[in-house]
Design a protein around this motif. Structure first.
Motif, PDB file in Angstrom:
ATOM      1  N   UNK A 247      11.830 111.660 -60.033  1.00 51.82           N
ATOM      2  CA  UNK A 247      10.147 112.329 -61.139  1.00 51.82           C
ATOM      3  C   UNK A 247       9.465 113.719 -59.929  1.00 51.82           C
ATOM      4  N   UNK A 248       9.583 113.827 -59.008  1.00 49.87           N
ATOM      5  CA  UNK A 248       9.122 114.349 -58.351  1.00 49.87           C
ATOM      6  C   UNK A 248       9.753 115.550 -57.037  1.00 49.87           C
ATOM      7  N   UNK A 249       9.367 116.360 -57.120  1.00 45.83           N
ATOM      8  CA  UNK A 249      10.360 117.216 -55.426  1.00 45.83           C
ATOM      9  C   UNK A 249       9.729 118.777 -55.628  1.00 45.83           C
ATOM     10  N   UNK A 258      11.391 116.544 -50.548  1.00 47.92           N
ATOM     11  CA  UNK A 258      10.944 115.531 -50.429  1.00 47.92           C
ATOM     12  C   UNK A 258      11.107 115.480 -51.564  1.00 47.92           C
ATOM     13  N   UNK A 259      10.627 113.605 -52.004  1.00 47.60           N
ATOM     14  CA  UNK A 259      11.018 113.660 -53.277  1.00 47.60           C
ATOM     15  C   UNK A 259      10.599 112.247 -54.436  1.00 47.60           C
ATOM     16  N   UNK A 260       9.733 111.728 -54.899  1.00 46.20           N
ATOM     17  CA  UNK A 260       9.099 111.077 -55.753  1.00 46.20           C
ATOM     18  C   UNK A 260       9.886 109.828 -56.022  1.00 46.20           C
ATOM     19  N   UNK A 261       9.998 108.861 -56.203  1.00 48.74           N
ATOM     20  CA  UNK A 261      10.983 108.259 -57.446  1.00 48.74           C
ATOM     21  C   UNK A 261       9.918 106.725 -57.852  1.00 48.74           C
ATOM     22  N   UNK A 262      10.797 106.299 -58.889  1.00 50.48           N
ATOM     23  CA  UNK A 262       9.677 105.296 -59.915  1.00 50.48           C
ATOM     24  C   UNK A 262      10.461 103.902 -59.409  1.00 50.48           C
ATOM     25  N   UNK A 304      -0.140 100.703 -58.390  1.00 46.92           N
ATOM     26  CA  UNK A 304      -0.583 101.581 -57.880  1.00 46.92           C
ATOM     27  C   UNK A 304      -0.044 102.644 -57.615  1.00 46.92           C
ATOM     28  N   UNK A 305       1.336 103.309 -58.519  1.00 43.59           N
ATOM     29  CA  UNK A 305       1.833 104.710 -58.299  1.00 43.59           C
ATOM     30  C   UNK A 305       2.486 104.714 -59.180  1.00 43.59           C
ATOM     31  N   UNK A 306       3.574 103.998 -59.401  1.00 48.51           N
ATOM     32  CA  UNK A 306       4.488 104.984 -60.505  1.00 48.51           C
ATOM     33  C   UNK A 306       4.711 105.845 -60.676  1.00 48.51           C
ATOM     34  N   UNK A 307       4.800 107.071 -59.427  1.00 48.38           N
ATOM     35  CA  UNK A 307       4.698 108.031 -59.237  1.00 48.38           C
ATOM     36  C   UNK A 307       5.680 108.842 -60.079  1.00 48.38           C
ATOM     37  N   UNK A 308       4.907 110.477 -60.299  1.00 47.92           N
ATOM     38  CA  UNK A 308       5.249 111.607 -60.648  1.00 47.92           C
ATOM     39  C   UNK A 308       5.590 112.189 -60.198  1.00 47.92           C
ATOM     40  N   UNK A 315       0.775 121.176 -45.027  1.00 47.55           N
ATOM     41  CA  UNK A 315       1.457 119.368 -44.185  1.00 47.55           C
ATOM     42  C   UNK A 315       1.131 118.276 -45.338  1.00 47.55           C
ATOM     43  N   UNK A 316       1.102 118.795 -46.241  1.00 51.52           N
ATOM     44  CA  UNK A 316       0.030 117.446 -46.910  1.00 51.52           C
ATOM     45  C   UNK A 316       1.005 117.391 -48.690  1.00 51.52           C
ATOM     46  N   UNK A 317       1.445 116.226 -48.715  1.00 51.47           N
ATOM     47  CA  UNK A 317       2.943 115.908 -50.220  1.00 51.47           C
ATOM     48  C   UNK A 317       1.246 115.130 -51.060  1.00 51.47           C
ATOM     49  N   UNK A 318       1.126 115.408 -52.247  1.00 50.82           N
ATOM     50  CA  UNK A 318       0.155 115.465 -53.086  1.00 50.82           C
ATOM     51  C   UNK A 318       0.735 114.517 -54.026  1.00 50.82           C
ATOM     52  N   UNK A 319       0.571 113.477 -54.472  1.00 53.31           N
ATOM     53  CA  UNK A 319       1.832 112.956 -56.031  1.00 53.31           C
ATOM     54  C   UNK A 319       0.768 112.331 -56.277  1.00 53.31           C
ATOM     55  N   UNK A 320       1.059 112.601 -58.254  1.00 51.25           N
ATOM     56  CA  UNK A 320       0.323 112.092 -58.938  1.00 51.25           C
ATOM     57  C   UNK A 320       1.025 110.439 -59.604  1.00 51.25           C
ATOM     58  N   UNK A 321      -0.077 110.110 -59.919  1.00 49.98           N
ATOM     59  CA  UNK A 321       0.535 108.115 -60.222  1.00 49.98           C
ATOM     60  C   UNK A 321       0.308 108.407 -61.888  1.00 49.98           C
ATOM     61  N   UNK A 322       1.425 107.981 -62.650  1.00 51.49           N
ATOM     62  CA  UNK A 322       0.772 107.336 -63.722  1.00 51.49           C
ATOM     63  C   UNK A 322       0.692 106.047 -64.308  1.00 51.49           C
ATOM     64  N   UNK A 323       0.950 104.645 -63.293  1.00 50.53           N
ATOM     65  CA  UNK A 323       0.395 103.544 -64.286  1.00 50.53           C
ATOM     66  C   UNK A 323      -0.739 103.393 -63.165  1.00 50.53           C
ATOM     67  N   UNK A 324      -0.661 103.716 -61.599  1.00 45.70           N
ATOM     68  CA  UNK A 324      -1.814 103.710 -60.612  1.00 45.70           C
ATOM     69  C   UNK A 324      -2.784 105.119 -61.199  1.00 45.70           C
ATOM     70  N   UNK A 325      -3.164 105.708 -61.772  1.00 48.18           N
ATOM     71  CA  UNK A 325      -3.864 106.479 -62.115  1.00 48.18           C
ATOM     72  C   UNK A 325      -4.514 107.189 -61.321  1.00 48.18           C
ATOM     73  N   UNK A 326      -3.605 107.552 -60.953  1.00 45.35           N
ATOM     74  CA  UNK A 326      -4.850 108.520 -58.765  1.00 45.35           C
ATOM     75  C   UNK A 326      -3.830 109.647 -58.798  1.00 45.35           C
TER      76      UNK A 326
END
Length: 389
Positions: A247-249, A258-262, A304-308, A315-326
């Motif tokens: 979901x994220x690159x 880096x990649x985020x994944x459900x 807590x996540x379900x990341x997108x 120096x930081x990865x910021x990750x949007x979360x769907x179900x986690x709403x954060x």
């Protein structure tokens, strides 16, 4: 029958067993690894995979929402910053692309993308600008058609009337498996000017481990849609495999991907991607003791996540979360997490879909409460300008 351009040969990627540590919310963890997540050296496309040469990012950070840039968006998904400070946003369900003025938040619809067939999690998904956008004005889009998921490019002409600013789509790559779920959809041009695409296994688990399938992969292509030079498998677009639904690159300042994944029911993942790497699905979800698979650098319970989308800033990865709403903050030390992930904005804006750098210490953050799974609030959906540290 799965449509694909190339077949590939097998490769195995070894990784060490990693230990876990806790998170401020109790829902996330990160491995206490001793190095990168895979073999050292230079990845295809010139992506070095060793340790960082500078200090690790601070363990704790901060977030401050500066303003709501615009609101009233329907099922927003992909977001592409323009050189003039504006933004292009894709509507998954309407199949349209809209320009947002970066100062006023005013909206201008470019037009509808021909061939989009929205259903379930599919529709008009990721957006990316050509590396030569200043001269060719090409916008790339990943979308679900009646038969597959595909990538097209269109010429953007802002001189034309609203609704008529997109040229006819030119299909760059097709044959990615589609489904009601797990369509992947994030695309981006890397530092090597190659086109990367995260795909899903469309609910058919076996595709993720099948290197002859385009499902459950990260693909690396030329801008014309051919397998990129230096890919890990001969004559193949596959860059990594064993993914459930990428979901994220994002790339760091050392060109590491880096990649985020459900995940399914247990663990969502943030991975440091190595060319040719196997990330385990469906044999592994989250960290595994199986040396064939690369372990995530951070993992979360799915509530807590379900990341997108993800973005790299200082120096930081910021990750949007769907179900986690954060919004999750993952500080890095090279290609590994250097401290426990930290959560921000929990529940404040609902489901969060996309995050991209906004210049300086800022990001653009897109909500996703009109996607059929959220509870829309007044003004949804919206784009937020956020200061981050």
């Amino acid at each position: 029958m799965i449509v694909r351009r190339r077949t590939v040969s097998a490769v195995l990627a070894a990784t060490a067993l990693l230990l876990s540590a806790g998170c401020s919310s109790g829902g996330a963890g990160f491995p206490d690894g001793a190095g990168s997540t895979g073999p050292r050296g230079t990845a295809a496309g010139g992506a070095p995979s060793g340790r960082a040469t500078g200090p690790a990012a601070p363990a704790r950070g901060s977030v401050h929402v500066l303003r709501t840039l615009t609101e009233g968006l329907k099922s927003p998904w992909g977001l592409a910053p323009l050189p003039d400070g504006g933004l292009l946003v894709a509507s998954r369900d309407d199949g349209t692309i809209t320009r947002i003025d970066g100062k006023t938040g005013g909206k201008t619809e470019l037009g509808a993308v021909s061939g989009v067939s929205p259903a379930g999690e599919g529709g008009l998904l990721g957006l990316a600008l050509s590396p030569d956008f200043a001269s060719d004005r090409m916008v790339y889009a990943y979308f679900t058609s009646a038969s597959d998921n595909r990538i097209v490019r269109m010429r953007y002409d802002a001189r034309k009337p609203a609704g008529e600013q997109l040229g006819a789509p030119d299909t760059v790559f097709k044959g990615i498996p589609k489904g009601v779920i797990h369509n992947g959809g994030r695309i981006g041009f890397g530092p090597d000017k190659m086109l990367y695409a995260g795909t899903g296994e469309s609910g058919r688990r076996g595709l993720a481990q099948d290197k002859g399938s385009l499902g459950g992969k990260i693909l690396r292509l030329t801008p014309e849609g051919e397998p990129a030079p230096g890919n890990p498998f001969p004559d193949s677009p596959v860059y990594s495999y064993g993914h459930r639904n990428v979901q994220g690159l994002a790339w760091d300042d050392r060109q590491r991907l880096f990649a985020s994944e459900f995940g399914q029911d247990t663990w969502d993942e943030l991975n440091a991607i190595e060319p040719g790497g196997d990330y385990g699905w469906p044999e592994a979800e989250g960290r595994s003791s199986d040396a064939r698979f690369h372990n995530p650098i951070a993992q979360w319970h799915t509530d807590d996540a379900s990341p997108s989308g993800i973005a790299y800033v200082d120096g930081v990865i910021w990750m949007a979360a769907l179900k986690g709403q954060r919004l999750w903050r993952i500080p890095l030390d090279g290609a590994k997490a250097s401290a426990a992930p930290q959560a921000f904005l929990t529940g404040r804006y609902g489901r969060l879909r996309t995050v991209v750098p906004a210049g300086g210490h800022k990001i653009w953050l897109v909500t996703s409460n009109t996607d059929g799974r959220g509870t829309p609030k007044k003004g949804d959906d919206r784009v937020l300008e956020v200061a981050v540290r």
